[in-house]
Design a protein around this motif. Structure first.
Motif: not given
Length: 324
Positions: A157-163, A167-175, A224-230
Motif C-alpha cells: 500500500g501507500g506511495f511506492v518508489v522502485t528501482g 527493488i523497493l526503494v521507498s514506501r510511504l503512507p499517503v494522507d 519523496i521528501p514532499a510526500v513525507v511533508r504531505g
C-alpha cells in the motif's frame, strides 16, 4: 483444535495502482521487471478468493491467476489443487492504466501463502511475483513490461518508489484526506488491447536516455521528501514536468490523433487537482486532490467517465478467518 495455519479458504481485498512515472525505460524489458517507477495504491475493493474447494470461474485473467498459483507452489516446493474466484472494480481492466496484471499477480502470491500457512513475508511475495510477472493474451500468459510499482503497491500500500530489478526503494503512507480520481476521456490507441509494443518501448528508451537523470534526481531529492511533508502540490509540479519529457512523450505519441485529446484533457484536469498525469501508458488519467467534486463536475461537462477512490495504505489483506 490446533493447526499449522493452513486454511480451506482465503478471501482477500487488494488495491489497484496508479503508476505516476517510470524512472528509466532502459532498465527493463519484456519478462524482466526493472527500470524503476513511482506510484500509489488505490483502494477500490478488488477481491480474490482462493480455496481448496471448488469455486466458480473468474474470467479473462484466469490464466494469470493459475500462472501465479503454480509459480508460488514451485517457490514453496509443494503441490496443491487451488481454486479461485476474482472480482475487480469495473474501472480495473487490462491495458487501461491501473495495473491489472501486476496487482492480480501480487495478490495471488500473497493469498496462496495465506491459504497454505506458508508464512511468506510481503517482501518474499514480491520477489516471487516479480520473477513470475506476465500478461494475459489470447488465453495465455506471456512476458510483459513492469517496474515493480504495481506489485509493491498491492503488497504494501501507500506511495511506492522502485528501482533497478524491481527493488523497493521507498514506501510511504499517503494522507487519508487525499482523493484519487481516475478519468477516462475516451482516448484509445491502436493495438491497446495487446501488451505494450516493442516499437513504443524502443522509442521510450531513446527519449529516456537523457531525461532519466533529471527524473531520478527530482524523485529522490524533491518528490519523496514532499510526500513525507504531505506537500502534494510539489509532487504535482514535479509530475507535471515529467509529462513532457522522456518516456511520457512516446506515450502521448503512441495514441496518434488521440494524443491531442489526452493532452487537452490533461491541461483541464490540471486546473482541478494537485497532481495529474497518465497512469502507466494510459489511457486513464489520474488526479489527486482533497475534493473530488470539481473533477466530477468537469467530467460530467466534458462527457468523460470518472471514478473516485481513497488511497490504500494497507495493501492486500484477508477478509474473515477461514481457518480449518
Amino acid at each position: 483444535m490446533e493447526t499449522n495455519g493452513e486454511r480451506t479458504l482465503v478471501e482477500c481485498v487488494f488495491p489497484a495502482r496508479v503508476h505516476m512515472t517510470p524512472i528509466d525505460c532502459n532498465g527493463f524489458d519484456f519478462g524482466r521487471p526493472g527500470g524503476g517507477g513511482v506510484g500509489l495504491a488505490v483502494d477500490c475493493g478488488n477481491r480474490l478468493i482462493l480455496s481448496t474447494d471448488a469455486l466458480g470461474g473468474s474470467g479473462i485473467l484466469d490464466p494469470l491467476i493459475e500462472h501465479h498459483i503454480q509459480g508460488t507452489l514451485r517457490a514453496l516446493g509443494t503441490t496443491a489443487i487451488i481454486h479461485y474466484q476474482l472480482s475487480m472494480h469495473s474501472a480495473v481492466q487490462q491495458h487501461l492504466g491501473l495495473g491489472s496484471s501486476a496487482i492480480v499477480g501480487a495478490a495471488t502470491v500473497w493469498a496462496v501463502s495465506e491459504l497454505l500457512g506458508a508464512g511468506l513475508t510481503r517482501e518474499e511475495c514480491a520477489r516471487i511475483a516479480i520473477a513470475g510477472f506476465g500478461e494475459c493474451q489470447d488465453g495465455r500468459v506471456g512476458p510483459g513490461l513492469d517496474t515493480g510499482v504495481g506489485i509493491y503497491s498491492t503488497l504494501f500500500g501507500g506511495f511506492v518508489v522502485t528501482g533497478a530489478d524491481g527493488i523497493l526503494v521507498s514506501r510511504l503512507p499517503v494522507d487519508a484526506s487525499l482523493k484519487i480520481s481516475i478519468v477516462d476521456v475516451g482516448a484509445r490507441r491502436s493495438g491497446m488491447d495487446e501488451p505494450e509494443s516493442v516499437s513504443m518501448l524502443a522509442w521510450s528508451r531513446k527519449l529516456d536516455s537523457h531525461y532519466r537523470y533529471k527524473r531520478a534526481f527530482e524523485i529522490l531529492m524533491r518528490m519523496i521528501p514532499a510526500v513525507v511533508r504531505g506537500d502534494w502540490v510539489t509532487v504535482g509540479d514535479l509530475n507535471w514536468d515529467f509529462q513532457f519529457g522522456g518516456t511520457h512523450v512516446s506515450m502521448y505519441q503512441g495514441y496518434e490523433d488521440c494524443g491531442i485529446l489526452l493532452l487537452s484533457a490533461l491541461h483541464k484536469v490540471r486546473r482541478h487537482s494537485f497532481a495529474c498525469g497518465l497512469s502507466s501508458v494510459g489511457p486513464y488519467l489520474f488526479a489527486l486532490n482533497t475534493d473530488e467534486r470539481s473533477i466530477q463536475h468537469l467530467s460530467e461537462r466534458e462527457g468523460w467517465m470518472c471514478w473516485h477512490f481513497a488511497p490504500d495504505n494497507l495493501g492486500v489483506r484477508t477478509v474473515g478467518d477461514g481457518l480449518l
